[in-house]
Enzyme design. Structure first.
Site, PDB file in Angstrom:
ATOM      1  CB  SER A 141      -0.968  -0.004   1.088  1.00 35.51           C
ATOM      2  OG  SER A 141      -1.994   1.048   0.959  1.00 35.51           O
ATOM      3  CG  ASP A 267      -7.224  -2.819  -3.174  1.00 32.07           C
ATOM      4  OD1 ASP A 267      -7.987  -1.901  -2.603  1.00 32.07           O
ATOM      5  OD2 ASP A 267      -5.934  -2.807  -3.220  1.00 32.07           O
ATOM      6  CG  HIS A 296      -6.041  -2.547   0.546  1.00 30.30           C
ATOM      7  ND1 HIS A 296      -5.321  -1.657  -0.760  1.00 30.30           N
ATOM      8  CD2 HIS A 296      -5.229  -1.893   1.554  1.00 30.30           C
ATOM      9  CE1 HIS A 296      -4.398  -0.846  -0.186  1.00 30.30           C
ATOM     10  NE2 HIS A 296      -4.446  -0.875   1.088  1.00 30.30           N
TER      11      HIS A 296
END
Length: 319
Positions: A141, A267, A296
């Site tokens: 991320s 996601d 995610h």
């Protein structure tokens, strides 16, 4: 034309993006990783804590792992990467960004999606103090965005860095921010905002001349936080200037070592710009994999070893 076909197909329940995201972030447990902490001093006198874990034998291979927004080196996706590395003759160092290791950092600055100078300082420390001849980078991320930007903007990349694997990366920050602030992600954004506001209160106590009560009251969304704090603390004009300058999307074309980005199609944090097909088609070093499932950072797989961890190992060992 390195767009890779994905083989990831989880059990039926984990084909739901929210289930895979929440299970992986809240319920997953990774055991068997013993970490040893090292604190390093940064050029501006602040500190970063590094959590090391080791292979059973002496090795010249190292995996450097970066976490996501409001994560730390003990998040189970971090431990999952460290564990598979240690099991395959690699040491691992899980990096805690400033203020993320359980102790407030010293300076008004903190960390953000484009803050690559701290990663450069960590790499310099590793090069100076240790004898690894091969370094791999692995980011999740926000941490993945830091890695991709670092690789694309650094002209004199250390020769020890051989490859990188990034997972669930918001390479276009404005689009990802808009997704996070949408109703489908209300639960996630509220959790992030609660944590960030708590840290802002800590910053106010240390720097009352820079943050006042009116500033705190103005932070009602994630964008507000970036307007009030992130942009001011890190010399951006405002939140949108921060997003524009820090997005790794514009740097992908300059990446010069084998680099894999794994972004799931379901996601909910990612906008359409976060699937950089054109950039992958035009850069032979940049590989893009877009599994249908995974949410995610939620690539659930059998035996508690995630698909993203297996792909990371496969990618760096098959070069």
């Amino acid at each position: 034309m390195p767009i890779l076909k994905s083989t990831y197909k989880p059990k039926f329940m984990f084909r739901n993006g929210h289930i895979s995201t929440i299970y992986s972030g809240v319920l997953r447990k990774v055991e068997g990783v013993t970490q040893k902490r090292e604190r390093i001093t940064l050029p501006d006198t602040d500190f970063i804590d590094l959590d090391w874990s080791y292979a059973g034998n002496n090795t010249k291979l190292l995996l450097v792992v970066l976490h996501g927004l409001e994560g730390n080196a003990q998040r189970h996706y971090m431990l999952g990467s460290a564990k598979i590395a240690n099991q395959n003759n690699m040491d691992a160092v899980c990096v805690n960004f400033r203020g993320c290791s359980g102790e407030v950092n010293k300076t008004f600055q903190s960390y953000h999606s484009g803050k690559t100078d701290d990663l450069a300082s960590v790499i310099k420390h590793i090069k100076t103090q240790f004898d690894y001849d091969t370094i791999y980078l692995n980011g999740f991320s926000l941490g993945g965005n830091v890695i991709l930007k670092y690789l694309g903007e650094t002209s004199d990349l250390p020769k020890q860095i051989k490859a990188a694997v990034t997972v669930s990366v918001p390479v276009y920050l404005k689009g990802s921010l808009e997704q996070l602030m949408s109703s489908k992600n209300y639960v996630y954004s509220k959790k992030f905002l609660r944590n960030l506001r708590s840290k802002l209160v800590e910053k106010q106590q240390l720097f009352p001349q820079k943050i006042n009560n009116q500033d705190l009251s103005a932070v009602k969304t994630l964008k507000d936080f970036d307007d009030v704090y992130t942009s001011k603390a890190h010399d951006f004009k405002d939140a949108y200037d921060y997003y524009e300058q820090s997005s790794s999307l514009q740097y992908l074309k300059h990446i010069s070592i084998p680099t894999l980005l794994i972004n799931a199609q379901n996601d909910s944090f990612l906008s359409k710009e976060c699937y950089p097909i054109q950039e992958a088609e035009q850069n032979a070093n940049f590989y893009l994999e877009m599994p249908k499932y995974g949410g995610h950072v939620g690539f659930y797989d059998e035996n508690n070893t995630y698909y993203s961890e297996k792909r990371m190992l496969q990618f760096i060992t098959n070069l």
